[in-house]
Design a protein around this motif. Structure first.
Motif, mmCIF file in Angstrom:
data_model
loop_
_atom_site.group_PDB
_atom_site.id
_atom_site.type_symbol
_atom_site.label_atom_id
_atom_site.label_comp_id
_atom_site.label_asym_id
_atom_site.label_seq_id
_atom_site.Cartn_x
_atom_site.Cartn_y
_atom_site.Cartn_z
ATOM 1 N N LEU A 33 0.764 -1.237 0.171
ATOM 2 C CA LEU A 33 0.014 -0.013 -0.035
ATOM 3 C C LEU A 33 0.884 1.346 -0.041
ATOM 4 C CD1 LEU A 33 -2.564 -1.037 2.825
ATOM 5 C CD2 LEU A 33 -2.530 -1.627 0.447
ATOM 6 N N LEU A 38 -3.394 5.658 1.697
ATOM 7 C CA LEU A 38 -3.741 4.511 1.771
ATOM 8 C C LEU A 38 -3.440 3.792 2.950
ATOM 9 C CD1 LEU A 38 -2.859 2.565 -1.879
ATOM 10 C CD2 LEU A 38 -5.038 2.754 -0.743
ATOM 11 N N CYS A 39 -2.131 4.075 3.626
ATOM 12 C CA CYS A 39 -1.801 3.802 4.812
ATOM 13 C C CYS A 39 -2.650 4.227 6.075
ATOM 14 C CB CYS A 39 -0.255 4.271 4.876
ATOM 15 S SG CYS A 39 0.904 3.403 3.743
ATOM 16 N N PHE A 42 -5.874 2.116 5.832
ATOM 17 C CA PHE A 42 -5.625 0.771 6.254
ATOM 18 C C PHE A 42 -5.501 0.594 7.842
ATOM 19 C CE2 PHE A 42 -3.307 -3.067 7.366
ATOM 20 C CZ PHE A 42 -3.805 -4.135 6.805
ATOM 21 N N TRP A 154 -5.831 -6.338 -5.547
ATOM 22 C CA TRP A 154 -4.830 -5.772 -4.741
ATOM 23 C C TRP A 154 -3.469 -5.439 -5.496
ATOM 24 C CZ3 TRP A 154 -6.522 -4.893 0.028
ATOM 25 C CH2 TRP A 154 -7.827 -5.581 0.330
ATOM 26 N N PRO A 156 -0.957 -2.713 -7.146
ATOM 27 C CA PRO A 156 -0.840 -1.057 -6.607
ATOM 28 C C PRO A 156 -1.621 -0.149 -7.480
ATOM 29 C CG PRO A 156 1.375 -2.436 -6.816
ATOM 30 C CD PRO A 156 0.307 -3.342 -7.288
ATOM 31 N N LEU A 159 -5.322 -0.370 -6.157
ATOM 32 C CA LEU A 159 -5.466 0.118 -4.857
ATOM 33 C C LEU A 159 -5.184 1.586 -4.835
ATOM 34 C CD1 LEU A 159 -2.869 -2.384 -3.281
ATOM 35 C CD2 LEU A 159 -5.236 -1.723 -2.194
ATOM 36 N N ARG A 160 -4.197 2.264 -5.934
ATOM 37 C CA ARG A 160 -4.184 3.657 -5.750
ATOM 38 C C ARG A 160 -5.572 4.301 -6.397
ATOM 39 N NH1 ARG A 160 0.852 3.128 -7.835
ATOM 40 N NH2 ARG A 160 0.360 3.331 -9.549
ATOM 41 N N GLY A 164 -8.345 3.600 -0.821
ATOM 42 C CA GLY A 164 -8.867 3.080 0.329
ATOM 43 C C GLY A 164 -10.131 2.406 0.356
ATOM 44 N N HIS A 166 -10.918 -0.296 -0.732
ATOM 45 C CA HIS A 166 -10.796 -1.824 -0.372
ATOM 46 C C HIS A 166 -10.861 -2.138 0.898
ATOM 47 C CE1 HIS A 166 -8.442 -1.542 -4.206
ATOM 48 N NE2 HIS A 166 -8.253 -2.850 -4.222
#
Lengths: 261, 261
Positions: A33, A38-39, A42, A154, A156, A159-160, A164, A166
């Motif tokens: 991530l 994103l971090c 999560f 999943w 990158p 995800l980008r 978030g 997900h």
């Protein structure tokens, strides 16, 4: 916090592989991530990552300091890298250097669809898949089922693009969609340029499974014929098709509108 | 039809520059339409290109043969390239090798906005700009005004994402949007997460200028404050934002829905 300064370090080489190769991510059952947003998402929604990687220059960033502080309080693994090494594993340009390494959530389908959901049949572009996940999460659609031919959720890029989303969704991959549609406890809607029923004329105030297909070919004919409704989004212009992510957004938010009015 | 077989050919070198460099395209006032669908759309909606470039293997493709036939009947320039040379100027993977070289349409704003339009304030991602153009064209919104910070509409990536929408739209670039909003003859709507008026509660049955902003920062505050309405797209999920192209699609098709019902 541990610092690695050599490109030959085994842990660093592992990160390089994860960052650069889909098959390495699948094999390891792990993904990265990348980026503050994103971090933070999560951490807030799913908790501690297995590992956090930061660039040395990012250690002065207040948001990164906050993330690292939270992790170290829980004794999670934080790895610091010189910027040159960090840039070798990051795909975010001009970003703030922080990423999480996490185990890829994998879910098995164990029950029929009984809430609003989105079913992706061979949607190939990671940006489209990410945008669809983001729109679904915003509209309160919480389950995502993907056929084998759909972009890996999943990765990158997905995800980008999903920013978030997900972490508030249940995502199932490599799913037999025909089986899922056949057994669904909710109505299934597929959009098709050939349909005659308008999206706006279907009652969407009940849970709905939305079926979207490949960017060029659309939903496969066998799936299309199994849907409860085939609907068309009416057009007023000379161009007669929409990008699949735009189409999904229109559908999800028509459902939101009907539920709110 | 002329065939070029050397990479040192002046015409070929010119094409390589156009394909690879935004500044070369801007300087030459030219762009490339890559792929069968874009070429067919251009022929149908805008007429003859200055030049058509085909790969040798594509000369056996029926759709390409049809395009080349139409062009040669009008004595337009057709250039054949060995596949290796063609692939050096094409960004479409696994595509059918045909492209048009055209003069970039450039328009000056000479009148206030008086029909439905979309105003892009610093939208940066070419895929987003292309998707917005495609949705606008499908919804019958025919004018597009872009600020200086928005992705160049005639770049290959935007053209690919818009799937031919460019050819039914009037596109104005490097526009002073504040001036445009101030003088607009139609209502201007901007979406904002902080707005209290819901999109669904605004009467969209009159022409509307839609204002969308940068992927991260949204519409600039000064522009936002000048809009007739600031509206929010209500969310039902935990995620509170949408991709800008998804947001635009929801807005355009809410206008379509209101106009049809």
């Amino acid at each position: 916090m541990k610092t690695i300064t050599s490109r030959d370090n085994v842990q660093y080489k592992e990160l390089v592989k994860l960052a650069g190769s889909q098959s390495a991510r699948r094999k390891a059952g792990r993904t990265l991530l990348d980026g503050v947003h994103l971090c933070q998402s999560f951490l807030q929604l799913r908790g501690m990552p297995e590992q956090c990687v930061v660039s040395e220059s990012a250690l002065h960033n207040p948001e990164v300091m906050d993330i690292v502080g939270q992790l170290e309080a829980q004794r999670a693994h934080v790895l610091a890298l010189p910027d040159a090494l960090y840039n070798g594993i990051s795909q975010v340009e001009h970003g703030v250097g922080v990423m999480f390494s996490i185990a890829t959530p994998e879910r098995e389908v164990t029950a029929p669809v009984s809430v609003s959901a989105v079913l992706l049949d061979g949607v190939q572009d990671p940006g489209n898949v990410g945008s669809i996940l983001r729109s679904a999460a915003a509209a309160g659609v919480t389950q995502v089922y993907c056929s084998a031919g759909t972009a890996f959720c999943w990765s990158p890029k997905v995800l980008r693009a999903a920013m978030g989303a997900h972490f508030v969704l249940d995502i199932f991959e490599n799913v037999d969609l025909a089986d899922l549609v056949r057994n669904a406890k909710v109505q299934t809607l597929a959009t098709s340029g050939y349909a005659t029923q308008r999206l706006y004329d279907v009652d969407l105030r009940t849970p709905t499974a939305w079926l979207f297909g490949h960017e060029g070919q659309g939903v496969a004919d066998d799936l299309l014929s199994m849907a409860t409704h085939q609907v068309v989004i009416p057009h007023l212009g000379q161009v007669e098709s929409l990008n699949v992510a735009a189409c999904a957004a229109v559908c999800f938010f028509e459902q939101v509108r009907q539920n709110l009015t």
